[in-house]
Enzyme design. Structure first.
Site, PDB file in Angstrom:
ATOM      1  N   ASP A 103       0.853  -1.190   0.000  1.00 37.05           N
ATOM      2  CA  ASP A 103       0.000   0.000   0.000  1.00 37.05           C
ATOM      3  C   ASP A 103       0.892   1.244   0.000  1.00 37.05           C
ATOM      4  O   ASP A 103       1.415   1.621  -1.051  1.00 37.05           O
ATOM      5  CB  ASP A 103      -0.914  -0.090   1.230  1.00 37.05           C
ATOM      6  N   VAL A 153      -9.876  -2.928   0.989  1.00 35.96           N
ATOM      7  CA  VAL A 153     -10.331  -4.287   0.670  1.00 35.96           C
ATOM      8  C   VAL A 153     -10.113  -5.241   1.843  1.00 35.96           C
ATOM      9  O   VAL A 153      -9.208  -5.040   2.650  1.00 35.96           O
ATOM     10  CB  VAL A 153      -9.609  -4.821  -0.597  1.00 35.96           C
TER      11      VAL A 153
END
Ligand code: IMP
Ligand code: MG
Length: 179
Positions: A103, A153
């Site tokens: 990320d 998610v």
């Protein structure tokens, strides 16, 4: 039901299975004749690692590390600390870090330089998901499953506040769950 908290499914069970097989085949080819040392980053990697290692047709060492950088929110705090270290020496070994999602990159860039100090022969990264939109550290993975859109998610090991890791697919969490 858990699925009521999911806005939509991004990667189905079957899609994940096929991708993990493909990654396993690529890793098998890349490390042919060698014995890679897989290092999973807990807890998010546990489902991916279990599936991936069974798709690698080579002798492997498997170990885990745990780092904390997140708390229970949905974005990184920037501070990384190691809460579980390796139980074996990696000097001279071909290390493959196994992550659920890359990320901001803060976690992996810290981990990579930490492990590099122990003088492995090589060090590469395999991540199931890559979210390049949010990258803050200068780091890229060597094996990527899916380039993932910039939404939060969950499932297949990925959590929100420690929940949803046991969903068999990966889905986008409804924003009202964390807002
Ligand atoms: P980074 O340091 O920002 O790259 O953080 C990577 C870690 O943050 C991952 O190992 C996950 O545990 C967590 N993370 C980042 N994005 C998500 C997401 O969309 N869902 C669940 N966890 C995430
Ligand atoms: Mg997490």
């Amino acid at each position: 039901m858990m699925k009521d908290d999911i806005a939509h499914v991004l990667y189905s069970q079957e899609t994940l299975q096929n991708k993990v097989k493909e990654l396993g085949a690529r890793i098998t080819e890349e490390y042919s004749g060698r014995t890679p040392f897989l290092i999973g980053v807990l807890k998010g990697c546990f489902v991916f690692m279990a599936d991936l290692c069974r798709c690698i047709d080579l002798p492997c060492d498997i170990d885990f590390m745990a780092v904390s950088s997140y708390g229970s929110g949905t974005s990184t705090t920037g501070a990384v600390s190691i809460t579980k270290d390796l139980s074996r020496d990696i000097e001279g070994r071909d290390v493959l870090i196994v992550e659920d999602i890359l990320d901001s990159g803060v976690t992996l860039s810290y981990l990579k330089s930490y492990l590099n100090n122990r003088r492995p022969a090589s060090i590469k990264i395999c991540t199931l998901l890559d979210k390049p939109a949010r990258r803050r550290a200068d780091i890229a993975a060597d094996f990527v499953g899916f380039v993932c859109p910039d939404s939060f998610v969950v499932g297949y090991g990925l959590d929100y506040a420690e929940k949803y890791r046991n969903l068999p697919y990966i889905g986008v969490l409804k924003p009202e769950i964390y807002e």
